[in-house]
Design a protein around this motif. Structure first.
Motif, PDB file in Angstrom:
ATOM      1  N   ALA A 108       0.844  -1.194   0.000  1.00  9.22           N
ATOM      2  CA  ALA A 108       0.000   0.000   0.000  1.00  9.22           C
ATOM      3  C   ALA A 108       0.877   1.240   0.000  1.00  9.22           C
ATOM      4  O   ALA A 108       1.857   1.309   0.743  1.00  9.22           O
ATOM      5  N   VAL A 109       0.531   2.195  -0.860  1.00 12.74           N
ATOM      6  CA  VAL A 109       1.259   3.463  -0.886  1.00 12.74           C
ATOM      7  C   VAL A 109       0.472   4.493  -0.070  1.00 12.74           C
ATOM      8  O   VAL A 109      -0.739   4.653  -0.259  1.00 12.74           O
ATOM      9  N   PHE A 110       1.184   5.156   0.834  1.00  8.34           N
ATOM     10  CA  PHE A 110       0.585   6.188   1.684  1.00  8.34           C
ATOM     11  C   PHE A 110       1.186   7.551   1.325  1.00  8.34           C
ATOM     12  O   PHE A 110       2.313   7.623   0.840  1.00  8.34           O
ATOM     13  N   PRO A 111       0.426   8.633   1.599  1.00 13.29           N
ATOM     14  CA  PRO A 111       0.965   9.973   1.322  1.00 13.29           C
ATOM     15  C   PRO A 111       2.230  10.273   2.118  1.00 13.29           C
ATOM     16  O   PRO A 111       3.072  11.038   1.677  1.00 13.29           O
ATOM     17  N   SER A 112       2.375   9.658   3.301  1.00 17.85           N
ATOM     18  CA  SER A 112       3.568   9.943   4.119  1.00 17.85           C
ATOM     19  C   SER A 112       3.858   8.755   5.032  1.00 17.85           C
ATOM     20  O   SER A 112       3.013   7.887   5.240  1.00 17.85           O
ATOM     21  N   MET A 113       5.079   8.736   5.587  1.00 14.87           N
ATOM     22  CA  MET A 113       5.462   7.708   6.559  1.00 14.87           C
ATOM     23  C   MET A 113       4.527   7.754   7.756  1.00 14.87           C
ATOM     24  O   MET A 113       4.184   6.704   8.322  1.00 14.87           O
ATOM     25  N   LYS A 157      12.416   8.176  -0.653  1.00 17.77           N
ATOM     26  CA  LYS A 157      13.639   8.154  -1.464  1.00 17.77           C
ATOM     27  C   LYS A 157      13.884   6.769  -2.064  1.00 17.77           C
ATOM     28  O   LYS A 157      14.338   6.651  -3.197  1.00 17.77           O
ATOM     29  N   CYS A 158      13.596   5.733  -1.286  1.00 21.30           N
ATOM     30  CA  CYS A 158      13.710   4.381  -1.831  1.00 21.30           C
ATOM     31  C   CYS A 158      12.672   4.180  -2.928  1.00 21.30           C
ATOM     32  O   CYS A 158      12.981   3.594  -3.986  1.00 21.30           O
ATOM     33  N   THR A 203       6.586  12.761  -0.488  1.00 25.66           N
ATOM     34  CA  THR A 203       6.775  12.155   0.834  1.00 25.66           C
ATOM     35  C   THR A 203       6.152  10.765   0.940  1.00 25.66           C
ATOM     36  O   THR A 203       6.058  10.221   2.023  1.00 25.66           O
ATOM     37  N   ALA A 204       5.757  10.209  -0.198  1.00 25.98           N
ATOM     38  CA  ALA A 204       5.037   8.934  -0.166  1.00 25.98           C
ATOM     39  C   ALA A 204       5.861   7.811   0.485  1.00 25.98           C
ATOM     40  O   ALA A 204       7.090   7.851   0.484  1.00 25.98           O
ATOM     41  N   ALA A 205       5.168   6.847   1.040  1.00 22.52           N
ATOM     42  CA  ALA A 205       5.834   5.695   1.659  1.00 22.52           C
ATOM     43  C   ALA A 205       5.088   4.428   1.265  1.00 22.52           C
ATOM     44  O   ALA A 205       3.870   4.445   1.078  1.00 22.52           O
TER      45      ALA A 205
END
Lengths: 459, 459
Positions: free
Chosen positions: A227-232, A258-259, A275-277
């Protein structure tokens, strides 16, 4: 040859006489001069014991001739723990690789230290049993090395670390005595916990010659999700919500933005935002149960802001998700000539606050820092890169500043890689002088002449 | 007063001056002279530290005046570990009973040692989290005592022992130093495993003053089952079959035929046959999943010969099953004037063969022996009874013969009760002289003046 002054021709000849020349390698080179860290040193010789008695002979000669001995498993360590930095003898356990039994009645595996970790897992699985620890290098690492370093891996969030699967062991002490520690049973409380003291001692208290490992029932099925989130911060809220809603995933991995930029082309969609995580969740257990559970996990992720989901229901989909995770290290290493890999851990709730501080460290020390790792247990693989070799001092200063903050957050400077040589200089930041004094005292009780892996970890 | 020659009036006055008189009890009696074993001794005084600093002061004075200190939790130990056998000071941790935090974000509990175990479990459960260890005395035992003895319980088969839930701790060493050991995180590999070395050291290496415990998601539901088998061998075949079919019960308890005869009237049916055995299985997890799983477990039990089943689907039914298990000890104690409780453990596959040998020991030594315990982890509570107090030597001889067989089967003389005073004489049967030498060496590193719980376990 090494510049060791403590290894004599007499010692070499004594080793050949006692072990037989076929168990001694003169003039060794690759791979015995290295591991998976940046440390290298050529030992005076390598010995290949084939039995506990062989190991005892080597240690007795080491005490008599006062030469250092460096035990070695698969050479996959990342901290230089098995490198013969002072010259002397590398003791490779590769020939002590008998898988003695997978006992389905008692749910234990009895193995020699040189068995490859994956071999133990496969042999257990073939009989419906499970050895859960899954360190990244498990195709090449030995079970003895895993125990000596108390290796981790993605499955720790559910199943715990290597130490949790060590019931008992046999070892040769630095003075050459053969001891048994721990039990063959699920429980045992007679005397101090010597088996677990040796586990994680990084080859400084003894050389493991046999292990009794706890096995558990093999989970029948696996299901995954990315799952991709807007931020950590969003991703970590989902992690906490999943864990406090009665779900215990068998893996919860993350990649920072960054990864994600480096491996984004592996994903079936474009990741938007600076800033996605990415969060990877895997469940294991009974098939119909986990297929219901993964729906609940999906709902939690969506509620906490996930805007892209990648299913992992089939073996192919799961493999695709894990390949994104696995490619991360490689891509980072391709990206910069100098990379230092740290493996700090923070309490789970501090992962997001910590990652939000990373840009400050990057600015202050002029570094590129990539974070990924084990979201479920707070263990962050932090790859610090600098554009030029001459910038190594900036990396060192940056790491020291990062470790300071990690410790203030209640964290540790190493979650699973160990201290070895690489983190020795940082160890006094975490352990008090009194704690180090006690630990050096324990080491001297085992190794009065200082012949086993000297100079590593501390003392 | 005790006959201690090492405790002076000057020492007593120094304790009162440093701690304040409200933290020192002169002329103590019950309960500080006993635990749940048969040992009794009146200490010279009891101290009630309220902080780490208080504990440090006591240990510093102990080293200065050379008096022995015996740390004490809830007094529920069965091995005499907290008894002031040489006179001196009992240090009760009952006032250090703050439950500092149940942290739902990081899934940890931070507690002082004097908190009652059940209080930790309840506080975690109130926030949807689970502290699994469930020793029999958990309503009265302290969490510090549980950690010091590495307590077990029925849940171990699925969840492991107390040690598996200790992430980090703070302790005062025998010389009065304050140390931190372990981590606040799920993982940590910096230095030796000092936290787990203290865990199970039975109050000989340090006094725990704070604990960070790992919590896990609280299982949503429970379901039980009791099954009567024609013999222990049949019951144990079912145990192995359940564990190797992908089920991991949260408890697997057994009663042998002699126990069944004592508590048989609690069962809703008549148990027939001279060799019958009762198996109790409990599953926890998601409700619909475990209600399916218990059907599979039932089918396995029936296939392996179970001829009577007692359902445990409702809370009332489960309570009825557990009350049979709980009443066993009481009935045995009512049955004979002298009872010695051993808690040997054997590999799971040796439980049935071991129990088949019990009648031989009964005949040879003229004893009545009752066996019940944890079928899933091989931990057998063995209550050895004799008809007369004068027959104690027969009990001792019988136990020694039993332990010898247990060790030959790859077992241990104590699965969860610990050595303390009660099993000290048996310890050299299990541990080699070299192992004892190393452990005494470790103890001396921590306690050079021998002031903390002297005489217990070994040395």
């Amino acid at each position: 040859m090494s510049a060791s002054s403590s290894f004599s021709t007499a010692a070499l000849e004594a080793l050949e006489t006692v072990l037989g020349p076929e168990k001694v390698l003169r003039n060794p080179g690759e791979p015995y001069d290295r591991d998976s860290s940046s440390y290298q040193a050529v030992p005076d010789c390598v010995v290949f014991p084939e039995s506990t008695e062989d190991v005892q002979c080597v240690m007795m000669l080491a005490n008599e001739h006062r030469f250092p001995v460096y035990p070695r498993g698969g050479g996959t360590g990342t901290s230089g723990g098995c490198i013969a930095l002072g010259g002397g003898v590398v003791l490779s356990l590769e020939r002590m690789n008998r898988l003695i039994s997978i006992d389905t009645e008692n749910l234990v595996a009895v193995v020699e230290p040189g068995v490859i970790t994956q071999t133990v897992r496969d042999a257990a699985a073939a009989k419906g049993l499970f050895y859960p620890p899954d360190p990244a290098g498990m195709d090449a690492s030995t079970i003895g090395g895993n125990v000596a370093t108390n290796a981790g891996g993605p499955a720790c969030v559910k199943y715990g670390v290597t130490r949790d699967y060590v019931l008992g062991l046999e070892a040769v002490t630095p003075t050459g005595a053969h001891i048994k520690a721990g039990v063959q049973t699920r429980k045992g409380v007679v005397g101090y916990d010597m088996a677990h003291l040796l586990c994680g001692s990084e080859g400084t208290l003894g050389i493991i010659t046999q292990l009794t490992l706890k096995l558990i029932p093999l989970p029948a099925a696996h299901v995954g999700l990315a799952a991709v989130f807007p931020s950590m911060a969003d991703a970590m809220r989902a992690v906490t919500a999943i864990l406090t809603s009665g779900h215990l995933p068998s893996a919860m991995e993350f990649l920072d933005h960054k990864c994600l930029q480096l491996v984004g082309n592996e994903l079936p969609f474009t990741v938007e935002g600076e800033t996605a995580a990415l969060l990877i969740v895997e469940l294991d257990g009974v098939a119909d149960q986990i297929s219901r559970e993964i729906e609940a996990v999906k709902a939690i992720c969506t509620r906490e802001g996930a805007n892209r989901l990648m299913p992992g229901g089939t073996e192919e989909e799961r493999e695709r998700i894990w390949s994104v995770r696995r490619k991360t290290s490689t891509r980072i290493r391709e990206h910069a000539p100098i990379t230092i890999s740290e493996d700090i851990a923070v309490p789970i709730g501090r992962i997001a606050p910590f990652i939000e501080l990373v840009p400050d460290f990057e600015r202050e020390f002029g570094l590129d820092i990539f974070c990924f790792g084990h979201a479920g247990d707070g263990n962050i693989h932090l790859i610090v890169t600098a554009p030029e070799r001459s910038e190594k001092h900036r990396v060192d200063d940056g790491i020291r500043a990062i470790v300071q903050v990690v410790l203030e957050m209640g964290g540790t400077l190493s979650g699973e890689h160990g201290v070895g040589e690489a983190k020795k200089h940082l160890l006094p930041m975490e352990l008090s002088p009194e704690s180090i004094r006690l630990q050096c005292g324990i080491r001297r009780v085992f190794d009065p002449n200082g012949v086993l892996n000297p100079g590593k970890v501390f003392c």
